[in-house]
Enzyme design. Structure first.
Site, short mmCIF file in Angstrom:
data_model
loop_
_atom_site.label_atom_id
_atom_site.label_comp_id
_atom_site.label_asym_id
_atom_site.label_seq_id
_atom_site.Cartn_x
_atom_site.Cartn_y
_atom_site.Cartn_z
N ASP A 33 -21.40 32.11 -115.07
CA ASP A 33 -22.18 33.05 -115.89
C ASP A 33 -21.25 34.10 -116.47
OD1 ASP A 33 -23.92 35.04 -116.88
OD2 ASP A 33 -25.47 34.51 -115.44
N HIS A 45 -25.61 31.79 -118.08
CA HIS A 45 -26.74 32.71 -118.22
C HIS A 45 -27.97 32.01 -118.81
CE1 HIS A 45 -27.60 36.85 -117.40
NE2 HIS A 45 -28.10 37.09 -118.59
N SER A 60 -32.26 38.09 -115.98
CA SER A 60 -31.27 39.01 -116.50
C SER A 60 -31.72 40.48 -116.39
CB SER A 60 -30.95 38.62 -117.95
OG SER A 60 -29.83 39.29 -118.43
#
Length: 282
Positions: free
Chosen positions: A230, A259, A105
Site C-alpha cells: 500500500d 490501497h 482509508s
C-alpha cells in the site's frame, strides 16, 4: 456538487441537523453493514462488496460523506466530530443496531471518533480497510515513525494547484499492476466529484489528528485488512500500529495488496467482511 436544499426531502437522502443532505443506498436484508468511503470517494466504491454481500444475506448501507458524491456541500462541518455526528444521524434515521461498520482509508478516523463520541450501543464490530488516518500520521517527539509535516504540506499545495494532475501522478500505485485504465478513470471521476474545499479541509484534519488514545479505548471486535504494498497508507505506519492499539483487534495482511484492494481483491475483501460480521453477530 449539488447544493439544492430539496435533496433533503427526496428518497435516498437523509437530512442531518445543519440541513446537509446525505445520499445513501440501502440494499438487501439481514445483519447490517454500514460502508464508509475513503477520502474524496463515495458509496460507489463499495459496489463490489455491497452487491455480493446483499445477496449473501446482509443489509448493505453506504452513504456519501458531506461534500462528496451526491451529498450536499454545506461549506462547513469538515471535521471528525461533525462527520461522526453525521454517521450517528444515518444510523438513527435507518434505526440500525448490531451494525458492523466498514471504513476505507480516511474513514478509519471517522469510525474511531464515532465510537469515542457516541459509544458502541449500535455497533457489533468494525472493519478498517487500508486505514489511512490512524493511529497518528505526523512525526512528533513521541511518534518518531510518523512523517514530516512538510511532506503533507507539499502534497496539499500540489492538490490545490491541480487536483486532476495530483490524482494522475498517484493513480497507478493506488491499484495493483495491470489494473485497467477504465478502473483508474472511474476512480478519478469519483474523486473529482468531491468538493475541493472539503477535500482540502479533510486532508488537513487527517494529518493533524492523533487517534492513539481513542483507539486504545475501543472495546468492540475489530478487524484491520491491509496490503503490504500500500503506497497510499504504508502498513507499518497505519494498519499495523492501528491493530496493535485495538484491545480486540486482529490484523490480516494481504500479500501484494494496495490501497485499492476493495476492487483488486474484492472477492477476498467481501469474504473477510462477511466472516467477521457473522462472528460479531454470533
Amino acid at each position: 456538487m449539488n447544493h439544492d436544499p430539496r435533496l433533503a426531502t427526496l428518497p435516498g437522502f437523509i437530512r442531518v441537523r445543519d440541513d446537509t443532505a446525505l445520499h445513501y443506498r440501502d440494499w438487501g436484508a439481514g445483519a447490517p453493514l454500514v460502508f464508509m468511503s475513503g477520502w474524496t470517494l463515495n458509496a460507489d466504491m463499495w459496489h463490489y462488496q455491497s452487491v455480493p454481500l446483499a445477496h449473501a444475506g446482509f443489509r448493505c448501507v453506504a452513504y456519501d460523506r458531506r461534500g462528496h458524491g451526491r451529498s450536499s456541500d454545506p461549506g462547513r462541518g469538515y471535521d471528525y466530530d461533525t462527520l461522526a455526528d453525521d454517521l450517528e444521524a444515518v444510523l438513527d434515521a435507518l434505526d440500525l443496531s448490531g451494525v458492523t461498520l466498514v471504513g476505507h482509508s480516511f474513514a478509519s478516523g471517522e469510525i474511531v471518533r464515532y465510537l469515542s463520541r457516541h459509544g458502541a450501543r449500535r455497533v457489533a464490530g468494525i472493519v478498517l480497510l487500508s486505514p489511512a488516518s490512524t493511529p497518528c500520521l505526523l512525526k512528533t517527539a513521541d511518534n518518531p515513525h510518523g512523517l514530516d509535516a512538510s511532506l503533507f504540506a507539499a502534497s496539499l499545495d500540489e492538490m490545490l494547484t491541480s487536483f486532476p494532475d495530483w490524482i494522475e501522478r498517484r493513480a497507478e500505485a493506488y491499484f495493483e499492476p495491470g489494473t485497467s485504465r477504465a478502473v483508474i478513470q472511474w476512480t478519478a471521476d469519483m474523486m473529482l466529484r468531491a468538493s475541493l474545499y472539503a477535500a482540502a479541509q479533510l486532508s488537513r484534519v487527517q494529518v493533524s489528528t492523533d487517534f492513539r488514545r481513542e483507539l486504545a479505548q475501543i472495546d468492540v471486535p475489530a478487524l484491520v485488512l491491509h496490503g503490504d504494498s500500500d503506497a497510499s497508507a504504508p502498513l507499518e505506519l497505519t494498519g499495523g500500529p492501528t491493530a496493535a492499539l485495538l484491545a480486540h483487534g486482529a490484523l490480516k495482511v494481504y500479500e501484494g495488496g494496495t490501497h485499492g484492494m476493495y476492487l483488486n481483491q474484492a472477492a477476498r475483501v467481501s469474504a473477510d467482511i462477511a466472516a467477521f460480521a457473522r462472528q460479531c453477530q454470533a
